[in-house]
Structures are given as C-alpha cells and as structure tokens.
Design an enzyme around this catalytic site. Structure first.
Site, PDB file in Angstrom:
ATOM      1  N   ASN A   9      23.799  -6.460   9.742  1.00  9.68           N
ATOM      2  CA  ASN A   9      23.051  -5.678  10.723  1.00  9.68           C
ATOM      3  C   ASN A   9      22.242  -6.668  11.553  1.00  9.68           C
ATOM      4  O   ASN A   9      21.241  -7.193  11.087  1.00  9.68           O
ATOM      5  CB  ASN A   9      22.130  -4.687   9.985  1.00  9.68           C
ATOM      6  N   TRP A  10      22.716  -6.909  12.759  1.00  7.40           N
ATOM      7  CA  TRP A  10      22.074  -7.941  13.592  1.00  7.40           C
ATOM      8  C   TRP A  10      20.749  -7.484  14.180  1.00  7.40           C
ATOM      9  O   TRP A  10      20.025  -8.283  14.751  1.00  7.40           O
ATOM     10  CB  TRP A  10      23.015  -8.357  14.729  1.00  7.40           C
ATOM     11  N   LYS A  11      20.502  -6.175  14.089  1.00 12.12           N
ATOM     12  CA  LYS A  11      19.274  -5.596  14.665  1.00 12.12           C
ATOM     13  C   LYS A  11      19.141  -6.017  16.139  1.00 12.12           C
ATOM     14  O   LYS A  11      20.161  -6.184  16.814  1.00 12.12           O
ATOM     15  CB  LYS A  11      18.063  -5.986  13.813  1.00 12.12           C
ATOM     16  N   HIS A  95      18.626   4.050   9.240  1.00 18.94           N
ATOM     17  CA  HIS A  95      17.901   2.827   8.878  1.00 18.94           C
ATOM     18  C   HIS A  95      16.402   3.106   8.916  1.00 18.94           C
ATOM     19  O   HIS A  95      15.921   3.838   9.783  1.00 18.94           O
ATOM     20  CB  HIS A  95      18.266   1.688   9.840  1.00 18.94           C
ATOM     21  N   GLU A  97      14.047   1.434   9.937  1.00 19.59           N
ATOM     22  CA  GLU A  97      13.388   1.063  11.195  1.00 19.59           C
ATOM     23  C   GLU A  97      13.522   2.188  12.224  1.00 19.59           C
ATOM     24  O   GLU A  97      12.617   2.421  13.027  1.00 19.59           O
ATOM     25  CB  GLU A  97      13.960  -0.275  11.704  1.00 19.59           C
ATOM     26  N   GLU A 167      18.280   0.617   0.684  1.00 21.83           N
ATOM     27  CA  GLU A 167      17.425  -0.448   1.198  1.00 21.83           C
ATOM     28  C   GLU A 167      15.958  -0.105   0.940  1.00 21.83           C
ATOM     29  O   GLU A 167      15.358   0.659   1.725  1.00 21.83           O
ATOM     30  CB  GLU A 167      17.631  -0.610   2.717  1.00 21.83           C
ATOM     31  N   GLY A 173      13.353  -7.738   5.198  1.00 22.76           N
ATOM     32  CA  GLY A 173      12.763  -8.792   6.018  1.00 22.76           C
ATOM     33  C   GLY A 173      11.529  -9.436   5.418  1.00 22.76           C
ATOM     34  O   GLY A 173      10.803 -10.150   6.107  1.00 22.76           O
ATOM     35  N   SER A 212      16.488  -8.374   2.015  1.00 22.31           N
ATOM     36  CA  SER A 212      16.330  -9.790   1.684  1.00 22.31           C
ATOM     37  C   SER A 212      17.484 -10.354   0.850  1.00 22.31           C
ATOM     38  O   SER A 212      17.268 -11.180  -0.042  1.00 22.31           O
ATOM     39  CB  SER A 212      14.984 -10.039   0.993  1.00 22.31           C
ATOM     40  N   GLY A 233      20.461  -8.217   6.825  1.00 21.72           N
ATOM     41  CA  GLY A 233      19.798  -8.404   8.112  1.00 21.72           C
ATOM     42  C   GLY A 233      19.730  -9.875   8.467  1.00 21.72           C
ATOM     43  O   GLY A 233      20.695 -10.471   8.948  1.00 21.72           O
ATOM     44  N   GLY A 234      18.585 -10.490   8.193  1.00 17.27           N
ATOM     45  CA  GLY A 234      18.323 -11.878   8.606  1.00 17.27           C
ATOM     46  C   GLY A 234      19.446 -12.857   8.313  1.00 17.27           C
ATOM     47  O   GLY A 234      19.851 -13.628   9.197  1.00 17.27           O
TER      48      GLY A 234
HETATM   49  P1  13P Z   1      16.962  -8.302   5.713  1.00 17.80           P
HETATM   50  O1  13P Z   1      18.260  -8.763   5.092  1.00 17.80           O
HETATM   51  O2  13P Z   1      16.535  -9.139   6.877  1.00 17.80           O
HETATM   52  O3  13P Z   1      15.906  -8.085   4.693  1.00 17.80           O
HETATM   53  O4  13P Z   1      17.264  -6.851   6.366  1.00 17.80           O
HETATM   54  C1  13P Z   1      17.891  -5.880   5.610  1.00 17.80           C
HETATM   55  C2  13P Z   1      18.250  -4.747   6.487  1.00 17.80           C
HETATM   56  O5  13P Z   1      17.394  -4.020   6.980  1.00 17.80           O
HETATM   57  C3  13P Z   1      19.662  -4.533   6.777  1.00 17.80           C
HETATM   58  O6  13P Z   1      19.876  -3.310   7.403  1.00 17.80           O
END
Ligand code: 13P
Length: 255
Positions: A9-11, A95, A97, A167, A173, A212, A233-234
C-alpha cells in the site's frame, strides 16, 4: 491451502520516476518467485503507468480506495469500472486512515465491499483496533463488529475470494508491530468468528497482517498458521525490502 498474498500500500507516495524505478526494481527482485501473490496499490494517478510497466509481469495491480457510485455527479470519486479498465483488481477498502480522516463508517465500507464484488474485483478489507481499544481488551470485539458489517449487509459468502487485512492501528507506521503470537491469536479469532457462519468460507479466506511489517519481522508472521500474507506500507516503497517480505511469505508457506 491458502496462497499467501503480500500487498504494498503505497499510500500518498509516488511520482512518475518513483513508479518506474520501484516497479522495475520489483520485477527484477521477484523474477521467478512462486507461491505468493504479490500486489501493489499505487495512487490512482499512476495506474495507467503501472499497468503498462506490469504488462510482462505477474505482479497484481491494485488501488487504495473506491467509491460507492458507478457514475454521475460525485466530484473526485473513482468507480470500480474505472479501476478495472486500468487493470487494477485488488482494491483496499476500510483502511484505518480512511475510516479516521474521511469518517468512513463500517456500513459505508461494507457498501464498497459489495460494489467491488458486484464488479468482479477483489476487496482487500482492512479491520483493526485503536490503541485505546487494544488497551481496553476490545480487539476481538472491534474486529468482529467490523467483519459483521460486511456479513450482515452481504452475507458471509461475500467473503469468499476476498482478502481481510488485520491492521492494528497502533502498529501502522509506528515501528511498534504486533508480536507474531498476538497477531496469530487475533487472526484465529477472526477466522473462528467467520466459521460460526460458514466454516468453508472461513477456511479459505486470506487474512493478512499489516502494521510495521519489515523484512526483519516478516518471517515470524508467516510462520503462523492463520497469517496468510501482509499488507505493507512503508517497506513497500523499497523494492528490495518489499521483495524480501514477499519471498519470506513464499518460503514460509511452501507446501
Ligand atoms: P506500515 O507498514 O507503514 O506500518 O503501514 C501498514 C499499512 O497501513 C498498510 O496498509
């Protein structure tokens, strides 16, 4: 036997140059890797570019959101048909977010889920508790409530072929990942909750862990029986890191 799915997920990250470099890097790193489905969800701006770059690759294209309307006066929204036209099949919904910053309710997310299924797309349905809910011992209840929003609206069979991503919000993050044992316990609870309605659907549904996930901890999650991959994510913004996570899943789930 569930095939693991590792999704990036590149956000809100990307540029034409980054999309090109990252996808070319992933194609190199993942060449010949089998036993895992690998997907990426760039920002929708870059779907056309990503689709072209992925033409000779098994990497699955996805997206980070979808609207609940097919067309019309809905400024800024994107329909399942549009995503499909650009080759995106795995669509992240719910998600945390979006639940938090865009006030998306359980019911609204369930509506997106149904619309994706109707359109022949794969929902990557995110659930998970906040830190306060975790500390109050409400994790299982929160996850059950979020899953029930889909089951109540669409029936348990809607989960067939879909992906659930557990999640925990406090792990996203933050570098403060859930332990593999804790994640396994919650995954097993989610699966058991679904099994109360339909054991076959529960046995088949892919449940990813997200929060993470890094190359250093990935294998510990995939060693767990109910963790079927990861939503990353990251670490998905670096080709070598993301590929290492995908390879760890393939290795751990080898028959
Ligand atoms: P991180 O891997 O950066 O913690 O993010 C997880 C995430 O929200 C994937 O959708």
């Amino acid at each position: 036997m569930r095939q693991p799915v590792v999704m990036g997920n590149w956000k809100l990250n990307g540029s034409k140059e980054m999309v090109k470099d990252l996808i070319e890097g992933l194609k190199n790193e993942l060449n010949g890797v089998e036993g895992v489905d690998v997907a990426i969800a760039p920002p929708v701006m870059y779907l056309a570019q990503a689709e072209a770059l992925l033409a000779d690759s098994n990497i699955i294209l996805g997206a980070q959101n979808v609207d609940v309307n097919a067309q019309g006066a809905f400024t800024g929204d994107i329909s399942p048909a549009m995503l499909k036209e650009f080759g995106a099949s795995h669509i992240i919904i719910g998600h945390s977010e979006r639940r938090e910053y865009h006030n998306e309710s359980d019911e609204f997310v369930a509506k997106k889920f149904g619309f994706l299924k109707e359109s022949g797309l794969t929902p990557v349905f995110c659930i998970g508790e906040s830190e306060a809910q975790n500390e109050a011992g409400e994790t299982e209840a929160v996850c059950a409530r979020q899953v029930d929003a889909v089951i109540n609206a669409l029936g348990v069979e809607a989960l067939e072929g879909a992906i659930i991503a557990y999640e925990p919000i406090w792990a996203i993050g933050t570098g403060k990942a859930a332990t593999a044992e804790d994640a396994q316990r919650i995954h097993a609870t989610i699966r058991a909750h679904i099994a109360e309605k339909n054991a076959d659907v529960a046995a088949k549904v892919v449940i990813q862990y997200g929060g993470s996930v890094k190359p250093e901890n990935a294998a510990s999650y995939f060693a767990q029986p109910d963790i079927d991959g990861a939503l990353v994510g990251g670490a998905s913004l670096d080709a070598a890191s993301f590929a290492a996570i995908a390879k760890a899943a393939a290795e751990a789930k080898k028959a």
